[in-house]
Write a protein that holds these residues in place. Structure first.
Motif, short mmCIF file in Angstrom:
data_model
loop_
_atom_site.label_atom_id
_atom_site.label_comp_id
_atom_site.label_asym_id
_atom_site.label_seq_id
_atom_site.Cartn_x
_atom_site.Cartn_y
_atom_site.Cartn_z
N ASN A 141 0.82 -1.22 0.00
CA ASN A 141 0.00 0.00 0.00
C ASN A 141 0.85 1.27 0.00
O ASN A 141 0.52 2.25 0.65
CB ASN A 141 -0.98 -0.01 1.18
CG ASN A 141 -1.91 -1.19 1.12
OD1 ASN A 141 -2.45 -1.52 0.06
ND2 ASN A 141 -2.10 -1.85 2.25
N GLY A 142 1.97 1.23 -0.71
CA GLY A 142 2.79 2.41 -0.86
C GLY A 142 3.68 2.75 0.31
O GLY A 142 4.23 3.84 0.38
N THR A 143 3.85 1.82 1.23
CA THR A 143 4.70 2.09 2.39
C THR A 143 5.47 0.83 2.79
O THR A 143 5.02 -0.30 2.53
CB THR A 143 3.85 2.62 3.57
OG1 THR A 143 4.70 3.04 4.62
CG2 THR A 143 2.89 1.59 4.08
N PHE A 144 6.62 1.02 3.41
CA PHE A 144 7.39 -0.12 3.87
C PHE A 144 6.67 -0.82 5.01
O PHE A 144 6.11 -0.16 5.88
CB PHE A 144 8.79 0.31 4.31
CG PHE A 144 9.68 0.69 3.16
CD1 PHE A 144 10.10 -0.26 2.25
CD2 PHE A 144 10.09 2.00 3.00
CE1 PHE A 144 10.91 0.08 1.18
CE2 PHE A 144 10.91 2.36 1.93
CZ PHE A 144 11.31 1.39 1.02
N THR A 145 6.71 -2.14 5.02
CA THR A 145 6.05 -2.91 6.08
C THR A 145 6.79 -2.76 7.41
O THR A 145 6.17 -2.87 8.47
CB THR A 145 5.95 -4.40 5.71
OG1 THR A 145 7.26 -4.91 5.46
CG2 THR A 145 5.07 -4.60 4.49
N LYS A 146 8.08 -2.52 7.35
CA LYS A 146 8.90 -2.27 8.54
C LYS A 146 9.70 -0.99 8.28
O LYS A 146 10.88 -1.03 7.96
CB LYS A 146 9.83 -3.44 8.81
CG LYS A 146 9.10 -4.72 9.16
CD LYS A 146 10.08 -5.85 9.42
CE LYS A 146 9.31 -7.12 9.74
NZ LYS A 146 10.21 -8.26 9.95
N ASN A 156 21.30 -3.51 9.40
CA ASN A 156 21.77 -4.67 10.16
C ASN A 156 20.63 -5.62 10.49
O ASN A 156 20.81 -6.84 10.45
CB ASN A 156 22.50 -4.23 11.43
CG ASN A 156 23.88 -3.68 11.14
OD1 ASN A 156 24.48 -4.00 10.12
ND2 ASN A 156 24.39 -2.85 12.03
N GLU A 157 19.47 -5.08 10.80
CA GLU A 157 18.31 -5.93 11.07
C GLU A 157 17.88 -6.65 9.79
O GLU A 157 17.48 -7.81 9.84
CB GLU A 157 17.16 -5.11 11.64
CG GLU A 157 17.42 -4.63 13.05
CD GLU A 157 16.43 -3.58 13.54
OE1 GLU A 157 16.25 -3.49 14.77
OE2 GLU A 157 15.84 -2.84 12.71
N MET A 158 17.98 -5.97 8.65
CA MET A 158 17.64 -6.61 7.38
C MET A 158 18.63 -7.73 7.09
O MET A 158 18.23 -8.81 6.66
CB MET A 158 17.63 -5.59 6.24
CG MET A 158 17.20 -6.19 4.91
SD MET A 158 15.52 -6.85 4.87
CE MET A 158 14.58 -5.34 4.62
#
Length: 92
Positions: free
Chosen positions: A39-44, A50-52
């Motif tokens: 929906n046009g936005t990052f889920t996180k 580093n977390e990715m």
């Protein structure tokens, strides 16, 4: 695969329309996967690089990818659109 594209957040191949994220208007994103962008936005939105890294390693290990493939996948993360423009990366 010729002209293969990858999620510009996590590096997942966007080789199937079902894995593409969505824009605000519901259209398919050509840059991000559904796990990173809906929906046009990052889920996180506040996830760090580093977390990715950790997330990608965990998911790929669950799918029994070998360590060489995992290393290749995470080594490319800083070059992806979501991360390449972050000034904070230059000092780490």
């Amino acid at each position: 695969m010729e002209n293969e594209t990858y999620c510009q957040s996590c590096g997942m191949p966007l080789d199937n329309p079902k894995v593409h994220g969505t824009e605000k208007d519901g259209s398919q994103s050509n840059e991000y996967c559904r796990y990173c962008y809906l929906n046009g936005t990052f889920t996180k939105p506040s996830i760090t690089l580093n977390e990715m890294f950790s997330n990608i390693i965990t998911q790929m290990e669950k799918m029994n990818f070998d360590s060489k493939t995992i290393d290749l996948a995470v080594s490319n993360l800083p070059n992806l659109k979501r991360w390449s423009s972050h000034d904070s990366l230059k000092s780490t």
